[in-house]
Scaffold this motif. Structure first.
Motif, short mmCIF file in Angstrom:
data_model
loop_
_atom_site.label_atom_id
_atom_site.label_comp_id
_atom_site.label_asym_id
_atom_site.label_seq_id
_atom_site.Cartn_x
_atom_site.Cartn_y
_atom_site.Cartn_z
N ALA A 1 0.82 -1.22 0.00
CA ALA A 1 0.00 0.00 0.00
C ALA A 1 0.85 1.26 0.00
O ALA A 1 0.31 2.37 0.05
CB ALA A 1 -0.93 0.00 1.21
N GLY A 2 2.17 1.12 -0.05
CA GLY A 2 3.04 2.28 -0.09
C GLY A 2 3.52 2.75 1.27
O GLY A 2 4.19 3.79 1.37
N GLY A 3 3.19 2.01 2.34
CA GLY A 3 3.57 2.45 3.68
C GLY A 3 4.85 1.82 4.17
O GLY A 3 5.54 1.08 3.47
N GLN A 4 5.17 2.12 5.44
CA GLN A 4 6.36 1.56 6.08
C GLN A 4 6.06 0.11 6.48
O GLN A 4 4.94 -0.23 6.87
CB GLN A 4 6.72 2.38 7.32
N PRO A 5 7.06 -0.79 6.38
CA PRO A 5 6.82 -2.18 6.79
C PRO A 5 6.59 -2.30 8.28
O PRO A 5 7.19 -1.59 9.09
CB PRO A 5 8.11 -2.89 6.36
N ASN B 1 11.52 1.97 -4.51
CA ASN B 1 11.12 3.10 -5.35
C ASN B 1 9.64 3.02 -5.71
O ASN B 1 8.92 4.02 -5.69
CB ASN B 1 11.95 3.13 -6.63
N ALA B 2 9.17 1.82 -6.04
CA ALA B 2 7.76 1.64 -6.36
C ALA B 2 6.89 1.91 -5.14
O ALA B 2 5.80 2.49 -5.24
CB ALA B 2 7.52 0.23 -6.88
N ARG B 3 7.36 1.48 -3.97
CA ARG B 3 6.61 1.75 -2.74
C ARG B 3 6.51 3.25 -2.48
O ARG B 3 5.43 3.79 -2.13
CB ARG B 3 7.30 1.08 -1.56
N ARG B 4 7.62 3.97 -2.68
CA ARG B 4 7.59 5.42 -2.47
C ARG B 4 6.67 6.10 -3.48
O ARG B 4 5.99 7.07 -3.16
CB ARG B 4 9.01 5.99 -2.59
N TYR B 5 6.65 5.59 -4.70
CA TYR B 5 5.75 6.16 -5.70
C TYR B 5 4.29 6.02 -5.24
O TYR B 5 3.50 6.96 -5.29
CB TYR B 5 5.94 5.45 -7.04
N THR B 6 3.95 4.79 -4.79
CA THR B 6 2.59 4.56 -4.33
C THR B 6 2.25 5.47 -3.16
O THR B 6 1.13 5.99 -3.06
CB THR B 6 2.43 3.09 -3.90
N ARG B 7 3.24 5.72 -2.29
CA ARG B 7 2.99 6.56 -1.12
C ARG B 7 2.90 8.03 -1.48
O ARG B 7 2.04 8.76 -1.00
CB ARG B 7 4.11 6.35 -0.09
N GLU B 8 3.80 8.51 -2.35
CA GLU B 8 3.91 9.94 -2.60
C GLU B 8 2.94 10.45 -3.64
O GLU B 8 2.44 11.57 -3.53
CB GLU B 8 5.35 10.27 -3.03
N LEU B 9 2.67 9.68 -4.69
CA LEU B 9 1.91 10.22 -5.81
C LEU B 9 0.45 9.80 -5.84
O LEU B 9 -0.32 10.31 -6.65
CB LEU B 9 2.58 9.80 -7.12
N LEU B 10 0.05 8.90 -4.97
CA LEU B 10 -1.36 8.54 -4.89
C LEU B 10 -1.86 8.83 -3.48
O LEU B 10 -1.12 8.65 -2.51
CB LEU B 10 -1.57 7.07 -5.23
#
Length: 873
Positions: free
Chosen positions: A377-381, A503-512
């Protein structure tokens, strides 16, 4: 001429081959002519049967046939029809008769009224019949079919036929062509046989028997002298010849030739290859203390298994020297491919799948990737949370490993648990001797071992101090277990993939959007489903505005990858900034269109950056006070509205051009939404695909919405389940908002005359209303705010002036006047008599600002409530 005479001479081998080929071709030509004539005659007769039956059935079932049979004069009606049908279908007659066989029609009128010649009993019983007879017009094929009324009773018969004389003409027409082709084939065969015989004589060089014997002896000497084993086997696996090197390498017995390879005492793998006769290239077999490279080819060039030639060479020393170099090269290639092939998209699950696909089967037979739910979901583990199997790839699909999307909690003793706890890779060379691994799931562990998976490497997915999950490499086909060198390679592969997954996780977190802002005007649910090709440019937002209003925005940048994602992020940020200006939807899209045009101009000089072509957007603003929603769209699919009674409609919202084209205005539409209506916004991935156009997609969306539950969450679930394909080619963004209305007892409005004395009346009315709402604590600040705003409107604005208070999540004070002049906050000096009003408003209010209307403006201020905000009724 002398050479040709030699070829044609029967005394030579070439001459005998020539005459034999000539006779064979002649026999084949004659047989082909006879077969063709017989086949054409049979096909002609069958064609006559099929055509006559088809014509009879068509005429019998034609409209009006039954009525004509029941008319006073059937011949007058049916005779012209029958003749017309006969001419169009190219048959010799179409005869209609009654159930007694008396003709109503016939090509020869003098035969009308006479008895039909043929078999009628099956047709009278309801079954068609086809037969060959000698009729009144010669030998013919005719079909008789019944004419049945609606009750199934036979009321008449129809016969159609064609004479064999007319259908037999095809044979005579084709016979000259067949004979000509046969003569040409015979001439070509004669010339070809002569060329083959001449070539055969040329290949033997005219050698006699003694010379041929001496040549064979020379070849045999060379065959046994070479340092490479050679064996020749026949089609059933019998050894025909083995040279000295082959005997030495395979330790063959003296009497090996003439025996089957299974009787030569070779190892099972070598025996299987030699007896199969299949093609092999440099396949290595251990024979004693040697490593033998075996090449095998069939002796028949056409590929039919009539024998094989096998060559063998000793590669023991070469393998020992080049083995490590080959392994190192393969590992470097794999690491290079990992750098290029992992992280091609900004989707967490897709990146994990790329890692597993890369390692199978080059490094492992099965690879699984398990990530924490929050990472997806883009969050911290969260180390205490469960993991989800995000990717799984294997050489077979039926392995008893946990399937994809399975939720897992690893026990501490398992290799996975130890990797997650320590942050280090774990090697289990023999799973059948690993009790800690078996404790994870004893039943499934036994199935895995029984399946043949025998060795395991687990590597934690770490980025800095964070552990995102764990990657598992499983081995089954290669009997040698994983070793320490392979453990180091697995760690390197996972380390490279971890950066891409993060990087994909950060994208999910930052841009959505991860959470939606607090507001009371709309109850909202949403879905974002990335495409199989990776996350692209679909996005959405919920933006609270002044006056308890809420803006909904959905956009789509065509394409996938980094460029589409970066452009989407810029557009989303721009909408956030433009929404703070409280602009109407059409004006906001115009500013966004201008921004996209500037982006294209800035990047036009870079040939590696594609322009933003196909960016679309829909912007809607809902007001819970008026229950109206203003909507504008730029090349985007229209919104859907589900009324409280369940009726679904797609409002007529003007479709502006996609963003970036410029030159055309964006028009807005005003929708009145009763409380409880559901506004549905989406991107084109929901309603368009390669197999259907948008009209089909909109109709399917209408059906899904009509059958969905009343809540936005139920609506989202129903729409996604009904519309998402198995492998989505485009992203899908969906947002469902159910409207609420601000009840009348939470709204207070007063008209204000352009008289300074009216300010005191406004303060008194405000004090009474706040006491009624139980907000006495806000009385002092609210009176000051409205006094300053009303006074400014009287001095600098224009009539009429209106005051409105809204009791929502905040206490909202609004002053309307007809002037478009905007006030500005400034700091007054000690000697200034005025200029401190807006400064006081800014100090007392949580937020304040100006909202422009078509005729005037509204200055508003929000104050926090002393307790938790009241809910809308």
């Amino acid at each position: 001429m002398a050479g040709l005479r030699s070829v044609l001479s029967g005394r030579s081998v070439a001459g005998q081959v020539f005459f034999l080929l000539l006779v064979m071709v002649l026999v084949l030509v004659v047989a082909a002519v006879v077969a063709l004539v017989l086949q054409v005659q049979r096909d002609s007769t069958q064609e006559a049967r099929n055509r006559s039956l088809a014509v009879a059935e068509t005429f019998a079932n034609a409209p009006g046939t039954i009525d004509a049979l029941e008319s006073p004069d059937p011949t007058a009606v049916l005779q012209p029809r029958a003749e017309a049908a006969r001419e169009r279908s190219h048959v010799d007659f179409v005869v209609v008769m009654n159930t007694d066989g008396i003709r109503y029609t016939h090509p020869r009128p003098d035969r009308i009224g006479k008895q039909f010649v043929g078999t009628l009993e099956p047709a009278l019983a309801g079954e068609p019949v086809v037969e060959e007879i000698d009729g009144t017009i010669g030998r013919l094929v005719q079909a008789v079919v019944p004419v049945e009324d609606p009750d199934g009773e036979v009321v008449g018969l129809v016969s159609a036929g064609i004479t064999l004389e007319n259908v037999g003409g095809a044979t005579e027409a084709q016979l000259p062509l067949v004979l000509g082709a046969a003569a040409a084939a015979l001439a070509l065969a004669t010339g070809g046989a002569a060329l083959i015989s001449r070539r055969l004589r040329h290949q033997t060089h005219g050698l006699g028997p003694h010379e041929m014997t001496r040549m064979y002896e020379h070849h045999d000497a060379v065959l046994h002298a070479v340092r490479e084993g050679v064996m020749i086997l026949d089609g059933d696996g019998t050894l025909l010849l083995a040279n000295d090197e082959a005997r030495r390498l395979f330790s063959l017995p003296e009497d090996a030739e003439g025996r089957h390879v299974r009787d030569l005492g070779l190892d099972p793998d070598t025996t299987e290859l030699l007896s199969s006769g299949r093609t092999a290239t440099d396949e290595v077999f251990p024979v004693g203390d040697r490593l033998l490279a075996v090449n095998q080819r069939p002796t028949d060039p056409a590929g039919r298994h009539r024998g094989s030639v096998t060559s063998v060479r000793d590669t023991t020393e070469l393998r020992a020297l080049s083995g490590r170099a080959e392994e190192s090269r393969e590992r470097l290639n794999m690491l290079y491919d990992a750098g290029v092939g992992i992280g091609t998209s900004l989707d967490v699950a897709r990146t994990a799948q790329e890692l597993s696909d890369l390692a199978v089967p080059r490094f492992a037979d099965f690879v699984t990737v398990d990530l924490f739910e929050s990472v997806l979901a883009g969050g911290q583990p969260d180390a205490a949370a469960a993991l989800r199997r995000t990717a799984r790839t294997g050489v077979d699909e039926d392995a008893p490993l946990y399937p994809r999307d399975h939720q897992i909690r690893f026990v501490e003793s398992s290799p996975h648990g130890r990797s997650l706890a320590t942050g280090r890779a774990v090697l289990e060379p023999r799973l059948d001797e690993a009790p800690g691994w078996q404790a994870q799931d004893k039943e499934r562990s036994a199935q895995v071992v029984e399946y043949g998976i025998h060795s395991l490497i687990t590597v934690p997915l770490r980025v800095g101090s964070m552990t995102l999950g764990v990657v598992s490499f499983w081995r089954s086909r290669k009997q040698v277990p994983f070793d320490e060198e392979e453990l180091a390679l697995a760690e390197e592969l996972v380390a490279r993939a971890a950066v891409s997954i993060d990087n994909a996780r950060r994208y999910t977190r930052e841009l959505l959007p991860r959470t939606l802002p607090e507001q009371n005007a709309l109850e909202i649910a949403y879905r974002y489903l990335p495409a199989q090709a990776g996350v692209g440019g679909d996005w959405f937002d919920v933006l609270p505005l002044s006056g308890a209003r809420v803006a909904l925005v959905v956009g789509d940048v065509v394409g996938h990858g980094l460029h589409a994602a970066a452009t989407m992020g810029r557009l989303r940020t721009a909408v956030h900034n433009f929404s703070a200006l409280d602009l109407p939807p059409g004006e906001l899209l115009a500013l966004l269109d201008e921004l996209v045009g500037r982006i294209d101009q800035d990047e036009a000089q870079d040939e590696h950056v594609a322009p933003v072509i196909g960016a679309t957007c829909l912007y809607a603003v809902y007001d819970p006070v008026s229950r109206r929603c203003a909507v504008a769209r730029a090349g985007h699919p229209p919104p859907a509205v589900v009324r409280p009674d369940g009726h679904v409609e797609f409002p007529d919202v003007p479709a502006g051009p996609p963003l970036g084209l410029g030159g055309l205005p964006f028009e807005s539409a005003e929708l009145e939404l009763p409380e409880g209506s559901r506004l549905v916004l989406y991107t084109d991935g929901l309603v368009e695909d390669r197999a259907h156009d948008i009209d089909v997609g909109l109709e399917r969306l209408r059906e899904a919405l009509a059958g969905a539950g009343e809540s936005p969450e139920e609506t989202c679930r129903a729409v996604v389940e009904a519309r998402r394909p198995a492998k989505a080619a485009d992203d899908i963004a969906l947002i469902v908002a159910r409207t609420r209305a601000l009840s009348a007892d939470r709204i207070a409005e007063w008209p204000v005359p352009s008289d300074p004395a009216a300010v005191g009346e406004v303060r008194a009315a405000v004090t009474r209303k706040l006491a009624e709402w139980g907000l006495d604590e806000l009385t002092f600040g609210t009176e000051l705010i409205l006094s300053e705003l009303v006074t400014n409107a009287m001095r600098h604005g224009g009539a009429p002036i209106q005051v409105r208070m809204l009791y929502e999540r905040h206490l909202i004070c609004e002053v309307y006047d007809s002037s478009s002049t905007a006030p500005h906050l400034r700091y007054a000096t000690m000697t200034d008599e005025g200029g401190r009003g807006l400064f006081l408003v800014a100090q007392l209010a949580e937020r304040w600002g100006t909202r422009y209307l078509p005729a005037g403006k509204v200055i508003w201020a929000e104050q926090n409530l002393p307790e938790s905000p009241g809910a809308m009724s």
